[in-house]
Design a protein around this motif. Structure first.
Motif, PDB file in Angstrom:
ATOM      1  N   ALA A 108       0.852  -1.189   0.000  1.00 44.71           N
ATOM      2  CA  ALA A 108       0.000   0.000   0.000  1.00 44.71           C
ATOM      3  C   ALA A 108       0.887   1.237   0.000  1.00 44.71           C
ATOM      4  CB  ALA A 108      -0.943  -0.004   1.202  1.00 44.71           C
ATOM      5  N   ALA A 109       0.258   2.411   0.048  1.00 43.76           N
ATOM      6  CA  ALA A 109       0.993   3.669   0.117  1.00 43.76           C
ATOM      7  C   ALA A 109       0.667   4.367   1.426  1.00 43.76           C
ATOM      8  CB  ALA A 109       0.641   4.555  -1.073  1.00 43.76           C
ATOM      9  N   PHE A 110       1.425   5.423   1.743  1.00 46.12           N
ATOM     10  CA  PHE A 110       1.253   6.131   3.004  1.00 46.12           C
ATOM     11  C   PHE A 110       0.840   7.581   2.758  1.00 46.12           C
ATOM     12  CE2 PHE A 110       4.373   2.797   4.073  1.00 46.12           C
ATOM     13  CZ  PHE A 110       3.684   2.171   5.099  1.00 46.12           C
ATOM     14  N   ALA A 111      -0.277   7.976   3.379  1.00 44.17           N
ATOM     15  CA  ALA A 111      -0.754   9.353   3.282  1.00 44.17           C
ATOM     16  C   ALA A 111      -0.097  10.181   4.381  1.00 44.17           C
ATOM     17  CB  ALA A 111      -2.271   9.388   3.427  1.00 44.17           C
ATOM     18  N   ALA A 112       1.234  10.244   4.338  1.00 42.72           N
ATOM     19  CA  ALA A 112       2.000  10.856   5.424  1.00 42.72           C
ATOM     20  C   ALA A 112       2.462  12.268   5.120  1.00 42.72           C
ATOM     21  CB  ALA A 112       3.219   9.990   5.759  1.00 42.72           C
ATOM     22  N   SER A 113       2.709  12.558   3.832  1.00 41.98           N
ATOM     23  CA  SER A 113       3.287  13.860   3.512  1.00 41.98           C
ATOM     24  C   SER A 113       2.950  14.318   2.104  1.00 41.98           C
ATOM     25  CB  SER A 113       4.812  13.808   3.658  1.00 41.98           C
ATOM     26  OG  SER A 113       5.370  12.837   2.781  1.00 41.98           O
ATOM     27  N   GLY A 114       2.084  13.607   1.423  1.00 45.43           N
ATOM     28  CA  GLY A 114       1.739  13.976   0.061  1.00 45.43           C
ATOM     29  C   GLY A 114       2.853  13.763  -0.934  1.00 45.43           C
ATOM     30  N   THR A 115       3.841  12.922  -0.579  1.00 50.40           N
ATOM     31  CA  THR A 115       5.005  12.767  -1.450  1.00 50.40           C
ATOM     32  C   THR A 115       5.288  11.315  -1.799  1.00 50.40           C
ATOM     33  OG1 THR A 115       6.417  12.886   0.528  1.00 50.40           O
ATOM     34  CG2 THR A 115       6.145  14.904  -0.744  1.00 50.40           C
TER      35      THR A 115
END
Length: 338
Positions: A173-180
């Motif tokens: 999955a991906a991480f919605a941590a910093s928009g990067t």
């Protein structure tokens, strides 16, 4: 002998980089920021919880603080700005909580452009090649990352077919941590980084129609570990950072650099732990931030030195005099590099 020592001291002190430091700014909000977009040295936008956005057009001397009407319960994890007037916001969450808004008048008014209709999708970030062409990414749905694109400034957003979306391994999955976790460059190139069961980079050179995956040597293996951020200095040189979110001081396998556009990677050491954001300031100077502090590199991310121990979520740069980071409770800071 004394003269010789003084000469050596002079050479060392004039060739080694002088320590950089963060200067914090007072912004009238307690919202937690994870979105940051630096247009230039004067214009900076940030976004976060409670539907909040902020903007300065004078390098941080004054800040406009606002909330998007009807979005007071949303968490804006990513923002992409194009000048003092135009900006896009992306909120995260399951189902209809994932939305995209746009302003063309500096935040006075916002238009809801996209509302996720797939109950299984959870959008993490978006990226733009220019103010009209962009792509938003969600965690996988039915074994493929879920993507939506626009080519008309957000007037319409189209969900890409599974055949045009990168396949995901189980638990990836991906991480919605910093928009990067997604980066766009040029007119067609995209990079997307992931974590969870495996840390990978997915690359497309045709606007997201086809993708090639590459494994990255950053720690993964559970839902809180992997790559959290990618920054590209150019088409070839980039850095990926991340680690284990629940173990912020664990500093092994938290960073890697590439010199061939993401095909191969080399581990780096010296980062102070888990890092959720990274940004190239110049081709040589890179900064990385996380919940236990920030680090800076003067040789393209190979070696690092500690900056501070403050809590940051995201960082972005538009050059040596325009590097900003954001964090919890309205934290906004500018990096000063002597």
């Amino acid at each position: 002998m004394m003269k010789r020592l003084l000469n050596i001291f002079f050479i060392l002190t004039t060739t080694l980089p002088v320590s950089a430091q963060w200067n914090t700014f007072n912004v009238a909000t307690e919202s937690s920021f994870r979105g940051i977009s630096v247009v230039d040295k004067n214009t900076i936008w940030a976004s976060g919880t409670d539907g909040t956005f902020v903007r300065t057009i004078n390098g941080g001397k004054t800040w406009k603080v606002g909330r998007v009407p009807g979005a007071e319960n949303l968490d804006f994890r990513d923002i992409e700005a194009f000048g003092v007037d135009t900006a896009y916001l992306l909120s995260i969450g399951e189902g209809s909580s994932s939305r995209i808004y746009k302003t063309i008048d500096g935040g006075e008014n916002w238009t809801l452009q996209f509302t996720n209709k797939n109950s299984l999708a959870f959008f993490d970030a978006f990226a733009f090649w220019d103010r009209d062409h962009g792509i938003a990414m969600s965690d996988p749905v039915d074994g493929h990352f879920y993507l939506a694109e626009t080519d008309d400034g957000g007037l319409t957003w189209r969900v890409l077919s599974q055949s045009s979306s990168p396949s995901a391994m189980k638990g990836e999955a991906a991480f919605a941590a910093s928009g990067t976790c997604i980066v766009a460059r040029g007119s067609k190139t995209l990079w997307m980084v992931t974590g969870g069961s495996i840390a990978r980079l997915h690359k497309s050179t045709d606007s997201g129609r086809t993708w090639t995956p590459y494994q990255v040597p950053i720690g993964a293996g559970n839902s809180s570990a992997g790559i959290f951020s990618l920054s590209m200095a150019d088409d070839s040189h980039g850095i990926a950072v991340g680690g284990e979110y629940t173990k912020p001081f664990l500093s092994t396998d938290t960073g890697a650099v590439t010199a061939d556009g993401g095909k191969t990677w080399k581990k780096v050491t010296g980062l102070g732990g888990y890092r959720s954001g990274a940004a190239f300031i110049t081709r040589s100077i890179v900064v990385a931030v996380g919940t236990n502090g920030s680090d800076i590199s003067y040789n393209g991310g190979i070696e690092w030195r500690k900056l501070d121990a403050a809590d940051y979520n995201a960082v972005a740069s538009a050059g040596r005099n325009a590097t900003w980071a954001v964090g919890p409770k309205g934290r906004i800071a500018k990096l000063r590099i002597p």
